[in-house]
Scaffold this motif. Sequence first.
Motif, PDB file in Angstrom:
ATOM      1  N   LYS A   1      -8.735   6.949  -0.082  1.00  0.00           N
ATOM      2  CA  LYS A   1      -9.400   5.666   0.196  1.00  0.00           C
ATOM      3  C   LYS A   1      -9.669   4.914  -1.104  1.00  0.00           C
ATOM      4  CE  LYS A   1     -13.302   3.737   2.771  1.00  0.00           C
ATOM      5  NZ  LYS A   1     -14.503   4.049   3.600  1.00  0.00           N
ATOM      6  N   THR A   2     -10.110   5.652  -2.121  1.00  0.00           N
ATOM      7  CA  THR A   2     -10.409   5.036  -3.420  1.00  0.00           C
ATOM      8  C   THR A   2      -9.155   4.463  -4.070  1.00  0.00           C
ATOM      9  OG1 THR A   2     -12.247   6.575  -3.768  1.00  0.00           O
ATOM     10  CG2 THR A   2     -11.374   5.452  -5.715  1.00  0.00           C
ATOM     11  N   LYS A   3      -8.035   5.178  -3.928  1.00  0.00           N
ATOM     12  CA  LYS A   3      -6.780   4.763  -4.555  1.00  0.00           C
ATOM     13  C   LYS A   3      -5.982   3.784  -3.694  1.00  0.00           C
ATOM     14  CE  LYS A   3      -4.324   7.890  -6.699  1.00  0.00           C
ATOM     15  NZ  LYS A   3      -4.440   7.417  -8.108  1.00  0.00           N
ATOM     16  N   GLY A   4      -6.484   3.494  -2.496  1.00  0.00           N
ATOM     17  CA  GLY A   4      -5.786   2.561  -1.629  1.00  0.00           C
ATOM     18  C   GLY A   4      -4.514   3.129  -1.045  1.00  0.00           C
ATOM     19  N   VAL A   5      -4.528   4.438  -0.761  1.00  0.00           N
ATOM     20  CA  VAL A   5      -3.361   5.114  -0.190  1.00  0.00           C
ATOM     21  C   VAL A   5      -3.526   5.247   1.319  1.00  0.00           C
ATOM     22  CG1 VAL A   5      -2.055   7.281  -0.130  1.00  0.00           C
ATOM     23  CG2 VAL A   5      -2.926   6.411  -2.307  1.00  0.00           C
ATOM     24  N   LYS A   6      -2.492   4.864   2.066  1.00  0.00           N
ATOM     25  CA  LYS A   6      -2.499   5.023   3.511  1.00  0.00           C
ATOM     26  C   LYS A   6      -1.950   6.410   3.842  1.00  0.00           C
ATOM     27  CE  LYS A   6      -0.576   3.238   7.828  1.00  0.00           C
ATOM     28  NZ  LYS A   6       0.364   2.253   8.438  1.00  0.00           N
TER      29      LYS A   6
ATOM     30  N   ASP B   1       5.154   8.057  -0.506  1.00  0.00           N
ATOM     31  CA  ASP B   1       5.246   7.679  -1.909  1.00  0.00           C
ATOM     32  C   ASP B   1       4.433   8.605  -2.811  1.00  0.00           C
ATOM     33  OD1 ASP B   1       6.640   5.120  -1.334  1.00  0.00           O
ATOM     34  OD2 ASP B   1       4.734   4.621  -0.359  1.00  0.00           O
TER      35      ASP B   1
ATOM     36  N   MET C   1       0.836  -1.201   0.000  1.00  0.00           N
ATOM     37  CA  MET C   1       0.000   0.000   0.000  1.00  0.00           C
ATOM     38  C   MET C   1       0.875   1.256   0.000  1.00  0.00           C
ATOM     39  SD  MET C   1      -2.899   1.215   2.781  1.00  0.00           S
ATOM     40  CE  MET C   1      -4.149   0.062   2.200  1.00  0.00           C
ATOM     41  N   GLU C   2       0.538   2.208  -0.863  1.00  0.00           N
ATOM     42  CA  GLU C   2       1.295   3.454  -0.923  1.00  0.00           C
ATOM     43  C   GLU C   2       1.065   4.301   0.331  1.00  0.00           C
ATOM     44  OE1 GLU C   2       2.051   5.149  -5.289  1.00  0.00           O
ATOM     45  OE2 GLU C   2      -0.074   5.136  -4.739  1.00  0.00           O
ATOM     46  N   ARG C   3       2.121   4.984   0.752  1.00  0.00           N
ATOM     47  CA  ARG C   3       2.037   5.918   1.886  1.00  0.00           C
ATOM     48  C   ARG C   3       1.904   7.322   1.331  1.00  0.00           C
ATOM     49  NH1 ARG C   3       7.778   4.800   3.768  1.00  0.00           N
ATOM     50  NH2 ARG C   3       7.885   4.948   1.505  1.00  0.00           N
TER      51      ARG C   3
END
Length: 207
Positions: free
Chosen positions: A29-34, A68, A1-3
């Motif tokens: 949230k949609t892009k799966g970014v933490k 990231d 998961m990208e930060r």
Amino acid sequence: MERGVIFVRVSKRDQDYQRQIEDLRTIAKTKGVKIVKEISEKISGIKKNIERGGLLELLNLAKNRAIDIVLVQEVSRLGRSTVEVLKVLEELSNLGVNVYVQNFGIETMKKGKRNPVAQFMFTLLAEFARLERETLRERILSGIDEARRKGKKLGRPDGTQEDKAAFLKKYPLVTRNLRLGISIRKTSKICDVSINTVRKVNDYLTP
């Protein structure tokens, strides 16, 4: 998961940036970014990069390889000066950090490589923003000159001058800095208010 980092900026102290944050949270949230950090600034975008605490914090995270991707609502959130915006983008790209701009849905990097289309678009957008500000400034100055030629009185109507105490109460940090002996010009930069406002505060404080 990208930060990732959410980065928002407004130029006026009475403006709210919560809507920017909420929109970017949804995108993350949609892009799966933490999201590891949310950075907000209330400072004029014409300030140089080295004068912006929030931006420096962002760049430090990038240098420390802690992120990231950076999520911003529009490219002007990174700054209004074309040169300063491009400096930020260049530094982030050199560090391998992607920048996602919401209003155009574009990213500076794709699969670890620079996106030349995004770089070109950002250069144009930043320059358009600069030209728009210059045009607006010229119109305002032209309007003021025209009003003066017609003999119109500018400023507050007679009998509505702001009370001295009420005016000083609006600028407590300016008042404090001036009382500490900090110069008018430096106080203007620190407090992000016009130099004319600082001079007015100083006049009120001078016996």
